[in-house]
Design a protein around this motif. Structure first.
Motif, PDB file in Angstrom:
ATOM      1  N   ALA A   6      -6.868  11.417   3.919  1.00 50.34           N
ATOM      2  CA  ALA A   6      -5.908  10.106   4.117  1.00 50.34           C
ATOM      3  C   ALA A   6      -7.370   9.398   4.474  1.00 50.34           C
ATOM      4  N   LEU A   7      -7.068   7.664   4.091  1.00 47.92           N
ATOM      5  CA  LEU A   7      -8.447   6.889   4.611  1.00 47.92           C
ATOM      6  C   LEU A   7      -8.013   5.789   5.600  1.00 47.92           C
ATOM      7  N   VAL A   8      -8.238   5.559   6.457  1.00 43.10           N
ATOM      8  CA  VAL A   8      -8.317   4.963   7.634  1.00 43.10           C
ATOM      9  C   VAL A   8      -9.157   3.347   7.217  1.00 43.10           C
ATOM     10  N   LEU A   9      -9.367   2.245   7.781  1.00 40.69           N
ATOM     11  CA  LEU A   9      -9.667   0.989   7.695  1.00 40.69           C
ATOM     12  C   LEU A   9      -9.634   0.010   8.571  1.00 40.69           C
ATOM     13  N   GLU A  10     -10.454  -0.039   9.690  1.00 37.80           N
ATOM     14  CA  GLU A  10      -9.714  -0.910  10.491  1.00 37.80           C
ATOM     15  C   GLU A  10      -9.893  -2.095  10.596  1.00 37.80           C
ATOM     16  N   ASP A  11     -11.235  -2.428   9.426  1.00 38.18           N
ATOM     17  CA  ASP A  11     -11.684  -3.784   9.295  1.00 38.18           C
ATOM     18  C   ASP A  11     -12.077  -3.406   7.667  1.00 38.18           C
ATOM     19  N   VAL A  12     -11.463  -3.754   6.429  1.00 32.37           N
ATOM     20  CA  VAL A  12     -11.727  -3.864   5.201  1.00 32.37           C
ATOM     21  C   VAL A  12     -13.596  -4.389   5.509  1.00 32.37           C
ATOM     22  N   GLY A  28      -4.823 -11.216   0.989  1.00 28.77           N
ATOM     23  CA  GLY A  28      -5.855 -11.254   2.394  1.00 28.77           C
ATOM     24  C   GLY A  28      -6.332  -9.896   3.094  1.00 28.77           C
ATOM     25  N   ILE A  29      -5.865  -8.979   2.966  1.00 31.22           N
ATOM     26  CA  ILE A  29      -6.088  -6.854   3.500  1.00 31.22           C
ATOM     27  C   ILE A  29      -7.679  -6.816   4.264  1.00 31.22           C
ATOM     28  N   ARG A  30      -7.368  -7.251   5.411  1.00 29.96           N
ATOM     29  CA  ARG A  30      -7.607  -6.316   6.261  1.00 29.96           C
ATOM     30  C   ARG A  30      -7.900  -5.694   6.928  1.00 29.96           C
ATOM     31  N   VAL A  48       1.401   6.951   0.983  1.00 29.54           N
ATOM     32  CA  VAL A  48       1.401   6.034   1.156  1.00 29.54           C
ATOM     33  C   VAL A  48       0.795   5.893   2.432  1.00 29.54           C
ATOM     34  N   CYS A  49       1.022   4.171   1.990  1.00 29.99           N
ATOM     35  CA  CYS A  49       0.540   3.284   3.031  1.00 29.99           C
ATOM     36  C   CYS A  49       0.722   1.832   3.930  1.00 29.99           C
ATOM     37  N   VAL A  50      -0.460   1.630   4.628  1.00 24.34           N
ATOM     38  CA  VAL A  50       0.538   0.236   5.461  1.00 24.34           C
ATOM     39  C   VAL A  50      -0.801  -0.155   5.649  1.00 24.34           C
ATOM     40  N   ALA A  51      -0.972  -2.168   5.418  1.00 25.87           N
ATOM     41  CA  ALA A  51      -1.989  -2.841   5.666  1.00 25.87           C
ATOM     42  C   ALA A  51      -1.683  -3.832   6.600  1.00 25.87           C
ATOM     43  N   ASP A  52      -2.681  -4.600   6.859  1.00 22.62           N
ATOM     44  CA  ASP A  52      -2.516  -5.766   7.671  1.00 22.62           C
ATOM     45  C   ASP A  52      -3.209  -6.529   6.686  1.00 22.62           C
ATOM     46  N   VAL A  53      -3.220  -7.920   7.327  1.00 27.93           N
ATOM     47  CA  VAL A  53      -4.119  -9.105   7.199  1.00 27.93           C
ATOM     48  C   VAL A  53      -4.674  -9.434   8.470  1.00 27.93           C
ATOM     49  N   PRO A  57      -7.077  -1.212  15.052  1.00 33.92           N
ATOM     50  CA  PRO A  57      -7.257  -0.499  15.039  1.00 33.92           C
ATOM     51  C   PRO A  57      -5.885   0.937  15.500  1.00 33.92           C
ATOM     52  N   TRP A  58      -6.125   1.388  14.253  1.00 32.10           N
ATOM     53  CA  TRP A  58      -4.939   2.344  13.256  1.00 32.10           C
ATOM     54  C   TRP A  58      -5.308   3.433  14.987  1.00 32.10           C
ATOM     55  N   GLY A  59      -6.237   4.033  15.147  1.00 29.33           N
ATOM     56  CA  GLY A  59      -6.087   5.273  16.252  1.00 29.33           C
ATOM     57  C   GLY A  59      -5.331   6.295  15.451  1.00 29.33           C
ATOM     58  N   ARG A  60      -5.789   7.428  16.447  1.00 26.91           N
ATOM     59  CA  ARG A  60      -4.764   8.810  16.302  1.00 26.91           C
ATOM     60  C   ARG A  60      -3.633   8.966  15.574  1.00 26.91           C
ATOM     61  N   ALA A  61      -3.423   8.145  16.761  1.00 27.48           N
ATOM     62  CA  ALA A  61      -1.566   8.075  16.020  1.00 27.48           C
ATOM     63  C   ALA A  61      -1.235   6.887  15.134  1.00 27.48           C
TER      64      ALA A  61
END
Length: 90
Positions: A6-12, A28-30, A48-53, A57-61
């Motif tokens: 898994a890849l977690v990027l809270e701020d790209v 504008g993915i952030r 399987v991914c999600v992104a936000d602009v 803070p995705w966190g452990r959950a």
């Protein structure tokens, strides 16, 4: 996908390797959270991914959720392969 984890990027913006990436820049993915979708042989089919602009803070959950979603979808793919039904929706 190369790492197979898994890849977690809270701020790209904190990761220079994504600078200049057309998807990041044009859309504008952030923030990004993704987990590999692998078949039974371990071949990674995608993510399987999600992104936000905005930074998020995705966190452990969030990490646990995306990994569970990838595992569930991988199981559905395996069942579909076992059934030999290539026309059934996932």
């Amino acid at each position: 996908m190369v790492r197979g984890r898994a890849l977690v990027l809270e701020d790209v913006g904190d990761y220079p390797r994504f600078a200049g990436n057309p998807v990041v820049d044009e859309i504008g993915i952030r923030s990004y959270l993704g987990a590999p979708l692998a078949d039974r042989t371990g071949l990674v089919l995608g993510t399987v991914c999600v992104a936000d602009v905005r930074p998020r803070p995705w966190g452990r959950a969030g990490l646990d959720t995306i990994k569970a979603m990838a595992a569930e979808l991988a199981e559905r793919v395996r069942r579909r392969e076992d059934d030999g039904d290539t026309a059934a929706p996932l």
